[in-house]
Write a protein that holds these residues in place. Sequence first.
Motif, mmCIF file in Angstrom:
data_model
loop_
_atom_site.group_PDB
_atom_site.id
_atom_site.type_symbol
_atom_site.label_atom_id
_atom_site.label_comp_id
_atom_site.label_asym_id
_atom_site.label_seq_id
_atom_site.Cartn_x
_atom_site.Cartn_y
_atom_site.Cartn_z
ATOM 1 N N VAL A 7 40.870 44.007 38.303
ATOM 2 C CA VAL A 7 40.064 43.543 39.625
ATOM 3 C C VAL A 7 38.855 42.665 39.311
ATOM 4 C CG1 VAL A 7 38.891 44.529 41.491
ATOM 5 C CG2 VAL A 7 40.755 45.904 40.278
ATOM 6 N N ASN A 8 38.860 41.665 40.103
ATOM 7 C CA ASN A 8 37.715 40.895 40.050
ATOM 8 C C ASN A 8 36.444 41.541 40.320
ATOM 9 O OD1 ASN A 8 35.894 38.570 40.397
ATOM 10 N ND2 ASN A 8 37.586 37.310 41.286
ATOM 11 N N LYS A 9 35.550 41.357 39.498
ATOM 12 C CA LYS A 9 34.168 41.885 39.535
ATOM 13 C C LYS A 9 33.490 41.196 40.321
ATOM 14 C CE LYS A 9 32.840 39.346 35.419
ATOM 15 N NZ LYS A 9 32.262 39.361 34.161
ATOM 16 N N ASN A 10 33.545 40.070 40.907
ATOM 17 C CA ASN A 10 32.884 39.369 41.757
ATOM 18 C C ASN A 10 33.050 39.715 43.129
ATOM 19 O OD1 ASN A 10 31.305 37.940 39.768
ATOM 20 N ND2 ASN A 10 33.288 36.566 39.565
ATOM 21 N N ASN A 11 34.133 40.479 43.550
ATOM 22 C CA ASN A 11 34.412 40.935 44.818
ATOM 23 C C ASN A 11 34.534 42.326 44.985
ATOM 24 O OD1 ASN A 11 35.166 38.152 45.029
ATOM 25 N ND2 ASN A 11 37.553 38.166 44.620
ATOM 26 N N ALA A 44 39.465 37.944 37.452
ATOM 27 C CA ALA A 44 40.345 37.740 38.358
ATOM 28 C C ALA A 44 41.072 39.003 38.841
ATOM 29 C CB ALA A 44 41.462 36.711 37.892
ATOM 30 N N ASN A 45 41.862 38.927 39.844
ATOM 31 C CA ASN A 45 43.038 40.049 40.053
ATOM 32 C C ASN A 45 44.072 39.805 39.184
ATOM 33 O OD1 ASN A 45 41.039 41.271 41.979
ATOM 34 N ND2 ASN A 45 41.813 39.996 43.555
ATOM 35 N N ASP A 46 44.548 40.808 38.765
ATOM 36 C CA ASP A 46 45.769 40.626 37.894
ATOM 37 C C ASP A 46 46.590 42.054 37.734
ATOM 38 O OD1 ASP A 46 47.992 39.305 36.499
ATOM 39 O OD2 ASP A 46 46.825 39.724 34.481
ATOM 40 N N LEU A 47 47.607 42.139 37.574
ATOM 41 C CA LEU A 47 48.623 43.303 37.172
ATOM 42 C C LEU A 47 49.466 43.096 36.196
ATOM 43 C CD1 LEU A 47 49.519 46.169 38.210
ATOM 44 C CD2 LEU A 47 51.046 44.808 39.580
#
Length: 82
Positions: A7-11, A44-47
């Motif tokens: 999960v994007n830490k900035n969001n 970033a967001n990634d799975l």
Amino acid sequence: MRIELMVNKNNVPEDTFQQVESEFTRRMAIFWPDALVRVRLGGANDLSVLGGLKEDKQQVELQLEEMFDEADDWLEQPSYDM
């Protein structure tokens, strides 16, 4: 099988991240009780789904999409007392 959600830490504020981590882990355990599930903060967001079938990754993606579609039901919003 190993399922990792970044999960994007900035969001995402810390308290929201903890809720996402808990809900994602709970939902993955329903379908894959023996899977190693990890949710972490990143850039970033990634799975990632490792060690499963192609259909498993598709199902994880569907569950993740459903989880966020239902976020109003499980995501507690902070209350601001005035």
